[in-house]
Enzyme design. Structure first.
Site, PDB file in Angstrom:
ATOM      1  N   ARG A  68       0.855  -1.202   0.000  1.00  0.00           N
ATOM      2  CA  ARG A  68       0.000   0.000   0.000  1.00  0.00           C
ATOM      3  C   ARG A  68       0.891   1.253   0.000  1.00  0.00           C
ATOM      4  O   ARG A  68       0.580   2.260  -0.665  1.00  0.00           O
ATOM      5  CB  ARG A  68      -0.942  -0.019   1.208  1.00  0.00           C
ATOM      6  CG  ARG A  68      -2.139   0.938   1.098  1.00  0.00           C
ATOM      7  CD  ARG A  68      -1.868   2.337   1.629  1.00  0.00           C
ATOM      8  NE  ARG A  68      -1.360   2.266   2.982  1.00  0.00           N
ATOM      9  CZ  ARG A  68      -0.434   3.081   3.481  1.00  0.00           C
ATOM     10  NH1 ARG A  68       0.081   4.057   2.753  1.00  0.00           N
ATOM     11  NH2 ARG A  68      -0.004   2.936   4.719  1.00  0.00           N
ATOM     12  N   SER A 126       9.636  15.816  11.644  1.00  0.00           N
ATOM     13  CA  SER A 126       8.319  16.379  11.957  1.00  0.00           C
ATOM     14  C   SER A 126       8.238  17.864  11.619  1.00  0.00           C
ATOM     15  O   SER A 126       7.146  18.393  11.408  1.00  0.00           O
ATOM     16  CB  SER A 126       8.005  16.175  13.447  1.00  0.00           C
ATOM     17  OG  SER A 126       7.974  14.799  13.753  1.00  0.00           O
ATOM     18  N   PHE A 154       2.622  19.759   1.862  1.00  0.00           N
ATOM     19  CA  PHE A 154       1.594  19.377   2.839  1.00  0.00           C
ATOM     20  C   PHE A 154       0.305  18.935   2.147  1.00  0.00           C
ATOM     21  O   PHE A 154      -0.393  18.036   2.614  1.00  0.00           O
ATOM     22  CB  PHE A 154       1.297  20.537   3.802  1.00  0.00           C
ATOM     23  CG  PHE A 154       2.361  20.718   4.870  1.00  0.00           C
ATOM     24  CD1 PHE A 154       3.359  19.766   5.046  1.00  0.00           C
ATOM     25  CD2 PHE A 154       2.361  21.829   5.698  1.00  0.00           C
ATOM     26  CE1 PHE A 154       4.343  19.920   6.015  1.00  0.00           C
ATOM     27  CE2 PHE A 154       3.335  21.990   6.675  1.00  0.00           C
ATOM     28  CZ  PHE A 154       4.326  21.041   6.837  1.00  0.00           C
ATOM     29  N   CYS A 200       0.084  17.341  -0.592  1.00  0.00           N
ATOM     30  CA  CYS A 200       0.296  15.958  -1.050  1.00  0.00           C
ATOM     31  C   CYS A 200       0.239  15.008   0.142  1.00  0.00           C
ATOM     32  O   CYS A 200      -0.333  13.912   0.056  1.00  0.00           O
ATOM     33  CB  CYS A 200       1.646  15.823  -1.749  1.00  0.00           C
ATOM     34  SG  CYS A 200       1.874  17.000  -3.087  1.00  0.00           S
ATOM     35  N   ALA A 207      -1.921  11.357   1.001  1.00  0.00           N
ATOM     36  CA  ALA A 207      -1.378  10.092   1.504  1.00  0.00           C
ATOM     37  C   ALA A 207      -1.993   9.740   2.863  1.00  0.00           C
ATOM     38  O   ALA A 207      -2.313   8.584   3.138  1.00  0.00           O
ATOM     39  CB  ALA A 207       0.140  10.181   1.603  1.00  0.00           C
ATOM     40  N   MET A 246      -3.431 -13.990  20.484  1.00  0.00           N
ATOM     41  CA  MET A 246      -4.340 -15.137  20.348  1.00  0.00           C
ATOM     42  C   MET A 246      -3.698 -16.287  19.582  1.00  0.00           C
ATOM     43  O   MET A 246      -4.192 -17.410  19.615  1.00  0.00           O
ATOM     44  CB  MET A 246      -5.636 -14.698  19.667  1.00  0.00           C
ATOM     45  CG  MET A 246      -6.387 -13.673  20.497  1.00  0.00           C
ATOM     46  SD  MET A 246      -8.019 -13.318  19.865  1.00  0.00           S
ATOM     47  CE  MET A 246      -8.867 -14.851  20.229  1.00  0.00           C
ATOM     48  N   GLU A 306       3.901  10.433   7.442  1.00  0.00           N
ATOM     49  CA  GLU A 306       2.738  11.301   7.167  1.00  0.00           C
ATOM     50  C   GLU A 306       2.202  11.934   8.451  1.00  0.00           C
ATOM     51  O   GLU A 306       1.005  12.085   8.629  1.00  0.00           O
ATOM     52  CB  GLU A 306       1.598  10.531   6.482  1.00  0.00           C
ATOM     53  CG  GLU A 306       1.980   9.601   5.377  1.00  0.00           C
ATOM     54  CD  GLU A 306       2.676  10.279   4.216  1.00  0.00           C
ATOM     55  OE1 GLU A 306       2.708  11.522   4.207  1.00  0.00           O
ATOM     56  OE2 GLU A 306       3.211   9.571   3.361  1.00  0.00           O
ATOM     57  N   GLY A 307       3.121  12.297   9.339  1.00  0.00           N
ATOM     58  CA  GLY A 307       2.742  12.893  10.623  1.00  0.00           C
ATOM     59  C   GLY A 307       2.606  11.805  11.669  1.00  0.00           C
ATOM     60  O   GLY A 307       1.792  10.898  11.528  1.00  0.00           O
TER      61      GLY A 307
HETATM   62  C1  LIG Z   1       8.849   3.584   6.372  1.00  0.00           C
HETATM   63  C2  LIG Z   1       8.946   5.066   6.214  1.00  0.00           C
HETATM   64  C3  LIG Z   1       8.664   5.634   4.974  1.00  0.00           C
HETATM   65  C4  LIG Z   1       8.800   7.016   4.785  1.00  0.00           C
HETATM   66  N1  LIG Z   1       8.605   7.553   3.539  1.00  0.00           N
HETATM   67  C5  LIG Z   1       8.878   8.874   3.330  1.00  0.00           C
HETATM   68  C6  LIG Z   1       8.850   9.421   2.010  1.00  0.00           C
HETATM   69  O1  LIG Z   1       8.565   8.717   1.016  1.00  0.00           O
HETATM   70  N2  LIG Z   1       9.171  10.743   1.840  1.00  0.00           N
HETATM   71  C7  LIG Z   1       9.494  11.545   2.894  1.00  0.00           C
HETATM   72  O2  LIG Z   1       9.765  12.728   2.670  1.00  0.00           O
HETATM   73  N3  LIG Z   1       9.536  11.042   4.165  1.00  0.00           N
HETATM   74  C8  LIG Z   1       9.246   9.736   4.406  1.00  0.00           C
HETATM   75  N4  LIG Z   1       9.321   9.214   5.678  1.00  0.00           N
HETATM   76  C9  LIG Z   1       9.731  10.078   6.785  1.00  0.00           C
HETATM   77  C10 LIG Z   1       8.635  10.336   7.810  1.00  0.00           C
HETATM   78  O3  LIG Z   1       7.698  11.233   7.279  1.00  0.00           O
HETATM   79  C11 LIG Z   1       9.316  10.842   9.084  1.00  0.00           C
HETATM   80  O4  LIG Z   1       9.940   9.712   9.682  1.00  0.00           O
HETATM   81  C12 LIG Z   1       8.341  11.478  10.061  1.00  0.00           C
HETATM   82  O5  LIG Z   1       7.904  12.719   9.582  1.00  0.00           O
HETATM   83  C13 LIG Z   1       8.958  11.684  11.451  1.00  0.00           C
HETATM   84  O6  LIG Z   1      10.179  12.326  11.337  1.00  0.00           O
HETATM   85  P1  LIG Z   1      11.481  11.737  12.075  1.00  0.00           P
HETATM   86  O7  LIG Z   1      11.544  10.289  11.789  1.00  0.00           O
HETATM   87  O8  LIG Z   1      12.615  12.592  11.727  1.00  0.00           O
HETATM   88  O9  LIG Z   1      11.137  11.864  13.628  1.00  0.00           O
HETATM   89  P2  LIG Z   1      11.261  13.175  14.535  1.00  0.00           P
HETATM   90  O10 LIG Z   1      10.575  14.322  13.885  1.00  0.00           O
HETATM   91  O11 LIG Z   1      12.675  13.347  14.959  1.00  0.00           O
HETATM   92  O12 LIG Z   1      10.392  12.738  15.791  1.00  0.00           O
HETATM   93  C14 LIG Z   1      10.840  11.786  16.775  1.00  0.00           C
HETATM   94  C15 LIG Z   1       9.770  11.677  17.851  1.00  0.00           C
HETATM   95  O13 LIG Z   1       9.566  12.968  18.460  1.00  0.00           O
HETATM   96  C16 LIG Z   1       8.183  13.334  18.376  1.00  0.00           C
HETATM   97  N5  LIG Z   1       8.045  14.775  18.244  1.00  0.00           N
HETATM   98  C17 LIG Z   1       8.505  15.597  17.244  1.00  0.00           C
HETATM   99  N6  LIG Z   1       8.127  16.873  17.473  1.00  0.00           N
HETATM  100  C18 LIG Z   1       7.397  16.861  18.627  1.00  0.00           C
HETATM  101  C19 LIG Z   1       6.708  17.848  19.383  1.00  0.00           C
HETATM  102  N7  LIG Z   1       6.659  19.127  18.978  1.00  0.00           N
HETATM  103  N8  LIG Z   1       6.079  17.477  20.507  1.00  0.00           N
HETATM  104  C20 LIG Z   1       6.100  16.177  20.910  1.00  0.00           C
HETATM  105  N9  LIG Z   1       6.707  15.191  20.247  1.00  0.00           N
HETATM  106  C21 LIG Z   1       7.340  15.520  19.116  1.00  0.00           C
HETATM  107  C22 LIG Z   1       7.680  12.587  17.151  1.00  0.00           C
HETATM  108  O14 LIG Z   1       6.262  12.469  17.181  1.00  0.00           O
HETATM  109  C23 LIG Z   1       8.410  11.273  17.283  1.00  0.00           C
HETATM  110  O15 LIG Z   1       7.729  10.457  18.205  1.00  0.00           O
HETATM  111  C24 LIG Z   1       9.167   7.838   5.883  1.00  0.00           C
HETATM  112  C25 LIG Z   1       9.411   7.253   7.131  1.00  0.00           C
HETATM  113  C26 LIG Z   1       9.322   5.882   7.299  1.00  0.00           C
HETATM  114  C27 LIG Z   1       9.637   5.291   8.656  1.00  0.00           C
END
Ligand SMILES: Cc1cc2nc3c(=O)[nH]c(=O)nc-3n(C[C@H](O)[C@H](O)[C@H](O)COP(=O)(O)OP(=O)(O)OC[C@H]3O[C@@H](n4cnc5c(N)ncnc54)[C@H](O)[C@@H]3O)c2cc1C
Length: 399
Positions: free
Chosen positions: A100, A148, A251, A253, A257, A352, A378-379
């Site tokens: 997916r 994020s 955003f 786009c 997703a 289970m 995606e957030g």
């Molecule tokens: C399998 C997979 C596929 C992906 N595919 C794509 C893709 O095709 N294109 C693309 O651009 N990206 C992609 N991503 C990236 C994905 O969008 C990011 O992993 C995601 O946005 C989180 O960013 P980060 O991993 O840097 O975590 P971080 O932003 O470093 O966050 C780490 C933790 O801190 C928390 N956190 C952050 N800010 C706050 C706040 N203000 N208050 C409280 N908690 C907070 C987060 O919720 C999280 O739990 C993919 C990621 C994965 C794992």
């Protein structure tokens, strides 16, 4: 091998007969994707997952089903409704979240970026081939130090005569190592030195573009995510997406997703429920099938309630989207709730199955592991909670 049963025409979790609210076209979409999943994904997914293989050979079949850019009108795309797209994602993710995710990256992210923000020439050049599965796209927003909060991205695009020059790094970019074209979001610096986030269409054969798969992973093993390096990548002036209102460009786009995830996560949950139900009906302990015990029935009932409530939510969100009334916070409601309940359902289903539940012979733990990614991209749960917190209180708590 995957012993999860094929899904009956009417799912047992459809306690409130939601199926009767679906149109003949919507049921047709459901049945076509379900048949594809039963025939092509179910028998092979455990092997693909174990070997960390993305089965590129099934891309043309997904294209033939109209799944790539399914919601986009024209340019060889299927032009289906939001609800049809959602139903298709639910069925596909019952097979595996990684597959997916392929459809999501190709259609909701890369193709949407071109359809929403591209010039007519760019749409003509890329979209028909992407809809046919002949061209694979990826979407590069996240960076090693900007997840994020993508506003802190460090990738730059600097104008040099008639060209743009891109430098920077992206991380977690789905499909990048097999993609033909990358939508790269970068801070474009104009002559006055002002920087604004813009999108660029980068053929991946361009010198200076490198994509390296991130591995090994414990989640999404049947799909590809990469690190991208951009080192002096030179692009013609018309590689920029002309219709791009800063960060709202990517955003918009991401919202497409996220919408697919609202439905997709429920497919993983439903498949896990089905596996747990079937197993508990035939597994005998203490002289009776597990399904005969009240504790087992409570688990099954709670899982079915959450799946059905999630489906009601997804259908409501889908109908609002088709009516042009969907607001951003509503997508957060669906993404947050349905990912959260789906991962809980998958984990409960695994209990289970006892020890057998930790093998790849059964789907729930594979789904649960995949959903760790789904709840993150995606957030994250936290980001959507902050979106809703802001909506409810009027106060932003992001910083
Ligand atoms: C399998 C997979 C596929 C992906 N595919 C794509 C893709 O095709 N294109 C693309 O651009 N990206 C992609 N991503 C990236 C994905 O969008 C990011 O992993 C995601 O946005 C989180 O960013 P980060 O991993 O840097 O975590 P971080 O932003 O470093 O966050 C780490 C933790 O801190 C928390 N956190 C952050 N800010 C706050 C706040 N203000 N208050 C409280 N908690 C907070 C987060 O919720 C999280 O739990 C993919 C990621 C994965 C794992």
């Amino acid at each position: 091998m995957n012993t999860a049963p094929a899904v009956p025409a009417t799912a047992v979790t459809d306690l409130l007969d939601l199926e009767s609210d679906l149109s003949p076209e919507e049921l047709e979409t459901r049945d076509a994707v379900r048949e594809f999943v039963d025939r092509r994904i179910r028998p092979n997914i455990a092997g693909w997952y174990a070997d960390a293989v993305f089965p590129r050979e099934i891309v043309p079949e997904m294209a033939a089903l109209g799944l790539l850019g399914m919601h986009i009108q024209g340019y060889g795309c299927a032009g289906k409704s939001a609800v049809q797209y959602g139903i298709a994602m639910q069925e596909l993710e019952a097979g595996d979240s990684g597959l997916r995710t392929f459809v999501s990256v190709q259609g909701s992210l890369a193709m949407s970026a071109i359809a929403k923000h591209g010039s007519e020439e760019q749409k003509q050049r890329w979209l028909p081939g992407m809809a046919a599965g002949e061209i694979v796209g990826c979407f590069g927003l996240t960076e090693p130090t900007a997840g994020s909060d993508p506003s802190t991205m460090a990738t730059t695009a600097v104008r040099d005569g008639d060209e743009w020059v891109l430098d920077g790094a992206k991380r977690w970019i789905g499909l990048a190592s097999i993609a033909d074209v990358a939508v790269i979001w970068a801070k474009a610096v104009d002559e006055s030195g002002r920087a604004r986030v813009r999108g660029f269409l980068v053929p991946t054969s361009t010198p200076g573009f490198t994509a390296t798969p991130i591995e090994p992973k414990l989640s999404m093993r049947a799909s590809i995510q990469c690190d991208i390096a951009l080192e002096g990548v030179r692009l013609p002036a018309d590689a920029i997406l002309p219709e791009n209102p800063g960060l709202r460009g990517p955003f918009s786009c991401l919202n497409e997703a996220r919408y697919g995830i609202v439905w997709g996560a429920l497919g993983a949950a439903r498949d896990s429920f089905d596996a747990a139900l079937a197993y508990s009906q035939q597994r005998i302990q203490f002289d009776k099938p597990l399904a005969a015990y009240q504790l087992s029935q409570e688990k099954l009932v709670n899982m079915a309630l959450e799946i059905q409530k999630g489906q009601l939510l997804a259908l409501r969100i889908g109908r609002l989207k088709d009516a042009g009334r969907l607001e951003n916070h509503m997508i957060s409601v669906g993404k947050l709730n349905n990912c959260r309940i789906a991962i809980e359902v998958c984990r409960e289903a695994r209990t289970m199955l006892g020890g057998n539940g930790i093998t790849l012979e059964h789907s729930p733990l594979r789904h649960a592991n995949n959903l760790e990614s789904v709840r993150t991209y995606e957030g994250t749960d936290e980001v959507h909670t902050l979106v809703l917190g802001q909506h409810l209180t009027g106060i932003s708590a992001f910083r």
